[in-house]
Design an enzyme around this catalytic site. Sequence first.
Site, PDB file in Angstrom:
ATOM      1  N   LYS A   1       1.548   7.972   0.608  1.00  0.00           N
ATOM      2  CA  LYS A   1       1.989   7.971   1.998  1.00  0.00           C
ATOM      3  C   LYS A   1       3.360   8.644   2.118  1.00  0.00           C
ATOM      4  O   LYS A   1       4.123   8.690   1.148  1.00  0.00           O
ATOM      5  CB  LYS A   1       2.106   6.529   2.514  1.00  0.00           C
ATOM      6  CG  LYS A   1       0.806   5.784   2.671  1.00  0.00           C
ATOM      7  CD  LYS A   1       1.075   4.360   3.145  1.00  0.00           C
ATOM      8  CE  LYS A   1      -0.229   3.580   3.315  1.00  0.00           C
ATOM      9  NZ  LYS A   1      -1.000   4.069   4.474  1.00  0.00           N
TER      10      LYS A   1
ATOM     11  N   ARG B   1     -11.188  -0.562   2.687  1.00  0.00           N
ATOM     12  CA  ARG B   1     -12.642  -0.701   2.785  1.00  0.00           C
ATOM     13  C   ARG B   1     -13.278  -0.901   1.411  1.00  0.00           C
ATOM     14  O   ARG B   1     -14.338  -1.527   1.303  1.00  0.00           O
ATOM     15  CB  ARG B   1     -13.225   0.523   3.501  1.00  0.00           C
ATOM     16  CG  ARG B   1     -13.054   1.838   2.787  1.00  0.00           C
ATOM     17  CD  ARG B   1     -13.107   3.031   3.723  1.00  0.00           C
ATOM     18  NE  ARG B   1     -11.909   3.092   4.558  1.00  0.00           N
ATOM     19  CZ  ARG B   1     -11.725   4.020   5.509  1.00  0.00           C
ATOM     20  NH1 ARG B   1     -12.648   4.924   5.735  1.00  0.00           N
ATOM     21  NH2 ARG B   1     -10.625   4.013   6.228  1.00  0.00           N
TER      22      ARG B   1
ATOM     23  N   ASP C   1       0.829  -1.199   0.000  1.00  0.00           N
ATOM     24  CA  ASP C   1       0.000   0.000   0.000  1.00  0.00           C
ATOM     25  C   ASP C   1       0.868   1.254   0.000  1.00  0.00           C
ATOM     26  O   ASP C   1       1.375   1.678   1.032  1.00  0.00           O
ATOM     27  CB  ASP C   1      -0.924   0.006   1.222  1.00  0.00           C
ATOM     28  CG  ASP C   1      -1.842   1.214   1.234  1.00  0.00           C
ATOM     29  OD1 ASP C   1      -2.024   1.827   0.167  1.00  0.00           O
ATOM     30  OD2 ASP C   1      -2.387   1.528   2.305  1.00  0.00           O
TER      31      ASP C   1
END
Length: 505
Positions: A281, A355, A274
């Site tokens: 990030k 999600r 990720d």
Amino acid sequence: MSASVTLGVMSIAEALAPAPPAGGYTLVIFVDGALALGAAAASALGDAAGLIPRAAEAASFKGKIGSALDILAPAGLAAQRLLVLGTAPDKEGEKVDYLRLGGLTVAKLGKAKLARILFDFASAPEDAAAAASDFALGLRLRGYKFDQFKTKKARKDDSENGGPVDLKIAGADGAAIAGIQGLADGVDLARTLVNLPPNLLYPESFADKAKELEKLGVEVEILDVPAMEALGMRALLGVGQGSKRPSRVVIMRWNGGSKDAKPVAFIGKGVCFDSGGVSLKPGAGMEDMKGDMAGAACVTGLMHALASRKAAVNAIGAIGLVENMPDGAAQRPGDIVAAMSGTTIEIINTDAEGRLVLADVLWHVQDAYKPAFMIDLATLTGAILVALGQEYAGLFSNNDELAQRLTEAGTKSGEKVWRMPLGPAYDKLIDSKFADIKNTGGRHAGSITAAQFLQRFVNDTPWAHLDIAGTGMAAATGDLNQSWGSGWGVRLLDRLVKDYYEKPE
């Protein structure tokens, strides 16, 4: 890779046989707070038992759990080393924690390569088989190490990697010890999946590893991109569209129950790496994002454990496997995607991706398999770390009975959960001006709004969401785990199934 500890069961006489020609061994015995020996230990030591009180006085050894007497070249014994471990609990009146004792035994053995353990106590456990099972599981859990990418020299020079390789337990229930091997293997599998680097573990290779469960009788179906497009899994596919690694969904089925029994279902977030996508990030610590698939690792390890012990239950393990990368094809903040359910989702932050993956897998499982319940696991939010640290996983549920059973299984297994609230008021935080819902509600109540998002995709199925961001990776080390990848959740869910949903033959 895998556990460094192998377990065997032998008789007391075999345990006390002379050392093999290749070298000596460590003899492990246990004493209580009064330094009392079990019958087998007393018989085995004979006159050498007198070494213990003298050494204990010199070392101020009181027999407390976690303490040890290490006697080298004990006179009158074939063993090269006598290791005396305390079993007295930390608190008065507390029962011996045999799981912890197993982990402590491996820790105290250090670099020993061969040990013979007399599972023998002055006060016999009420349930000797359960005690032996817990003890053996503790040995296996602490014995795991992940060193496959170290060179031989690095392994030799790294003292942390020098653990026992062959433990023989005498005086314990062989069937009880054999019974934990599949569970320990499942935890080991989950740990290894989390520990593997993302250049080797990506959606396709993860799916291949799950496919290996077919050797245990698990039915494994792998959905590729065209299959997911046909099902309408556009929320999941949107996450992976910026990666050259194509996404996968894996459905694992263990049919150990009656044909007409509804399956129990476990769903795992499998973001193999990720980067945050376009909402990139920070660079510092991004290497840890190889562990953002810890939920999927747990589900895979659990299916291994259930199949290994031929659990009398019908179980489904479903994992959504993606990479979240920021190339020119990646989805953007402001995009709107349609989930498999038909719900439209506005993308606010591409780093709120887990999600989206779970939404489509949850919908598919409840729609296609009509399970008795669904439990999803995901390293979903940093907010749960702020709330609970690394001691508990966050538990969210639409069903009080399922939540209570998970809480009880967590207490028994030591993989603890803490129930967090859900409520319609939180839905307002994820309302979208342009779509049915948006994929993040901002900083306030971040773990709750993530769970509220997921709840939209379960219909009336009893459901629980476990946010394992604090427990699934970068795990705190302790008596039972020294690995970065903890394998958290395998023991919890195995215990849940065993205690509440598995029908005995």
